[in-house]
Design a protein around this motif. Structure first.
Motif, PDB file in Angstrom:
ATOM      1  N   TYR A 124       0.832  -1.049  -0.005  1.00 40.07           N
ATOM      2  CA  TYR A 124      -0.095   0.109  -0.046  1.00 40.07           C
ATOM      3  C   TYR A 124       0.743   1.267   0.074  1.00 40.07           C
ATOM      4  N   TRP A 125       2.038   1.111   0.638  1.00 35.64           N
ATOM      5  CA  TRP A 125       2.759   2.486   0.719  1.00 35.64           C
ATOM      6  C   TRP A 125       3.723   2.561  -0.424  1.00 35.64           C
ATOM      7  N   GLY A 126       3.890   1.642  -1.279  1.00 36.30           N
ATOM      8  CA  GLY A 126       4.817   1.527  -2.412  1.00 36.30           C
ATOM      9  C   GLY A 126       6.135   1.221  -2.265  1.00 36.30           C
ATOM     10  N   PHE A 127       6.311   0.486  -1.140  1.00 37.52           N
ATOM     11  CA  PHE A 127       7.781  -0.192  -0.983  1.00 37.52           C
ATOM     12  C   PHE A 127       7.750  -1.384  -2.015  1.00 37.52           C
ATOM     13  N   TYR A 128       6.699  -2.174  -1.955  1.00 43.22           N
ATOM     14  CA  TYR A 128       6.642  -3.301  -2.925  1.00 43.22           C
ATOM     15  C   TYR A 128       5.914  -2.930  -4.049  1.00 43.22           C
ATOM     16  N   ASN A 129       6.528  -3.315  -5.428  1.00 42.60           N
ATOM     17  CA  ASN A 129       5.824  -3.038  -6.590  1.00 42.60           C
ATOM     18  C   ASN A 129       4.552  -3.784  -6.522  1.00 42.60           C
ATOM     19  N   ARG A 130       4.630  -5.056  -6.328  1.00 41.88           N
ATOM     20  CA  ARG A 130       3.368  -5.778  -5.876  1.00 41.88           C
ATOM     21  C   ARG A 130       3.637  -7.096  -5.210  1.00 41.88           C
ATOM     22  N   LEU A 131       2.657  -7.494  -4.509  1.00 39.66           N
ATOM     23  CA  LEU A 131       2.813  -8.842  -3.700  1.00 39.66           C
ATOM     24  C   LEU A 131       2.376 -10.135  -4.762  1.00 39.66           C
ATOM     25  N   VAL A 132       3.129 -11.511  -4.436  1.00 39.90           N
ATOM     26  CA  VAL A 132       2.844 -12.439  -5.191  1.00 39.90           C
ATOM     27  C   VAL A 132       2.713 -13.325  -4.155  1.00 39.90           C
ATOM     28  N   ASP A 133       1.360 -13.895  -4.567  1.00 39.83           N
ATOM     29  CA  ASP A 133       0.926 -15.145  -3.771  1.00 39.83           C
ATOM     30  C   ASP A 133       1.225 -16.642  -4.252  1.00 39.83           C
ATOM     31  N   GLY A 134       2.463 -16.701  -4.208  1.00 42.23           N
ATOM     32  CA  GLY A 134       3.200 -17.759  -5.006  1.00 42.23           C
ATOM     33  C   GLY A 134       4.558 -17.909  -4.916  1.00 42.23           C
ATOM     34  N   ASP A 135       5.053 -18.299  -6.116  1.00 37.02           N
ATOM     35  CA  ASP A 135       6.466 -18.280  -6.248  1.00 37.02           C
ATOM     36  C   ASP A 135       7.156 -17.068  -6.675  1.00 37.02           C
ATOM     37  N   VAL A 136       7.482 -15.979  -5.625  1.00 41.18           N
ATOM     38  CA  VAL A 136       8.060 -14.794  -5.799  1.00 41.18           C
ATOM     39  C   VAL A 136       9.280 -14.829  -6.465  1.00 41.18           C
ATOM     40  N   LEU A 137      10.177 -15.802  -6.415  1.00 38.67           N
ATOM     41  CA  LEU A 137      11.284 -15.917  -7.135  1.00 38.67           C
ATOM     42  C   LEU A 137      11.006 -16.054  -8.610  1.00 38.67           C
ATOM     43  N   ALA A 138       9.941 -16.917  -9.072  1.00 36.67           N
ATOM     44  CA  ALA A 138       9.695 -17.249 -10.602  1.00 36.67           C
ATOM     45  C   ALA A 138       9.102 -15.983 -10.895  1.00 36.67           C
ATOM     46  N   GLU A 139       8.325 -15.027 -10.367  1.00 33.53           N
ATOM     47  CA  GLU A 139       7.634 -14.032 -10.795  1.00 33.53           C
ATOM     48  C   GLU A 139       8.759 -12.811 -10.955  1.00 33.53           C
ATOM     49  N   ALA A 140       9.702 -12.893  -9.983  1.00 32.96           N
ATOM     50  CA  ALA A 140      10.850 -11.941 -10.209  1.00 32.96           C
ATOM     51  C   ALA A 140      11.406 -12.127 -11.603  1.00 32.96           C
ATOM     52  N   GLY A 141      11.854 -13.542 -11.722  1.00 33.31           N
ATOM     53  CA  GLY A 141      12.700 -13.893 -12.909  1.00 33.31           C
ATOM     54  C   GLY A 141      11.982 -13.636 -14.290  1.00 33.31           C
ATOM     55  N   VAL A 142      10.456 -13.584 -14.124  1.00 33.24           N
ATOM     56  CA  VAL A 142       9.602 -13.220 -15.224  1.00 33.24           C
ATOM     57  C   VAL A 142      10.116 -11.757 -15.719  1.00 33.24           C
ATOM     58  N   LEU A 143       9.847 -11.009 -14.463  1.00 36.88           N
ATOM     59  CA  LEU A 143       9.955  -9.612 -14.795  1.00 36.88           C
ATOM     60  C   LEU A 143      11.406  -9.197 -15.128  1.00 36.88           C
ATOM     61  N   ALA A 144      12.368  -9.997 -14.539  1.00 37.09           N
ATOM     62  CA  ALA A 144      13.815  -9.535 -14.890  1.00 37.09           C
ATOM     63  C   ALA A 144      14.189 -10.017 -16.324  1.00 37.09           C
TER      64      ALA A 144
END
Length: 269
Positions: free
Chosen positions: A185-205
């Motif tokens: 809500y404050w903007g520290f996280y671009n978004r929350l991932v209810d699952g494999d956050v590393l995989a999601e970060a890999g997709v973004l990268a």
């Protein structure tokens, strides 16, 4: 400069594929704390990435369901209590140099944050360009809880720009945990991932690595350098930066692809 394919760090894990480097803090039994040596190796790595065009984007994460528990109590905190001022200043400058190196490397840095992310771990997350978290992520700048000031490794400069002065002040004064919901809500996280956050970060990268990486580096430079200049100066800086990007082959590739109704294949030159 490093060879991204063969690089073997001593104090964390490294993986490299399709332009994306993944750094994994890997002391899961202790929630991945840092040592004097791992601080220095991370600093040196990010410095070397300036000269490593193979790497087009970076993911930072932690092993075992946690990001990082900060400085190791026995390997860092204990020894610090016995040091004289010159040694202490050398240490705090070294840790600050890690943040400088993360901000100075041209590659976008994506933090994949799960579980505990406190102290220096919270700083590494803060110093990244983008942050993905999970609902169970717990982030705290807990320096005051160990008798230190909240102004550590650039926290008083960077954190207010991410979440606002008042919210940053609360976290830095109290050392309390920022919940995942607050962080999103404050903007520290671009978004929350209810699952494999590393995989999601890999997709973004990976998506960033396929983009115009020279131009991404210019964007990162401008995001950092325009903090302390007037609007007139910022606009002139951006005019010059964009003119440089207009001379790249990627700019021409994008036009040619648009004209051909195709997807551009950026190469970072």
């Amino acid at each position: 400069m490093i060879d991204a394919q063969s690089f073997t760090p001593a104090h964390f894990r490294w993986a490299f594929e399709a332009g994306v480097a993944t750094i994994t803090l890997d002391r899961p039994a202790l929630k991945n704390p840092l040592t004097f040596e791992s601080y220095a190796e991370l600093r040196d790595l990010f410095r070397d990435l300036v000269y490593t065009p193979q790497v087009k984007a970076v993911v930072v994460t932690g092993a075992g369901g946690n990001f990082c528990s900060g400085g190791d109590v026995h390997e860092i905190i204990g020894p610090l209590t016995k040091m004289a001022m010159p040694e202490l200043l050398a240490f705090t400058r070294m840790t600050g140099d890690l943040v400088k190196a993360m901000r100075a490397c041209p590659q976008p840095v994506v933090a994949a944050i799960d579980g505990i992310c406190v102290g220096a771990g919270a700083i590494i997350a803060m110093a990244s360009d983008l942050r993905l978290g999970t609902p169970r992520a717990k982030c705290a700048f807990l320096f005051t809880r160990v008798g230190l000031a909240g102004c550590d490794m650039g926290a008083c400069a960077i954190l207010p720009r991410l979440i606002g002065q008042g919210r940053a002040a609360e976290l830095l004064y109290t050392g309390r945990i920022m919940t995942a919901v607050e962080g999103e809500y404050w903007g520290f996280y671009n978004r929350l991932v209810d699952g494999d956050v590393l995989a999601e970060a890999g997709v973004l990268a990976a998506a960033l690595a396929k983009g115009p990486t020279f131009a991404h580096g210019i964007t990162k430079t401008q995001l950092n350098t325009e903090w302390a200049v007037s609007l007139d100066v910022a606009i002139e800086m951006e005019a010059q930066a964009q003119a440089i990007c207009m001379q790249t082959n990627d700019f021409r590739r994008a036009f040619d692809a648009f004209a051909a109704k195709a997807t551009p294949n950026f190469e970072g030159d």
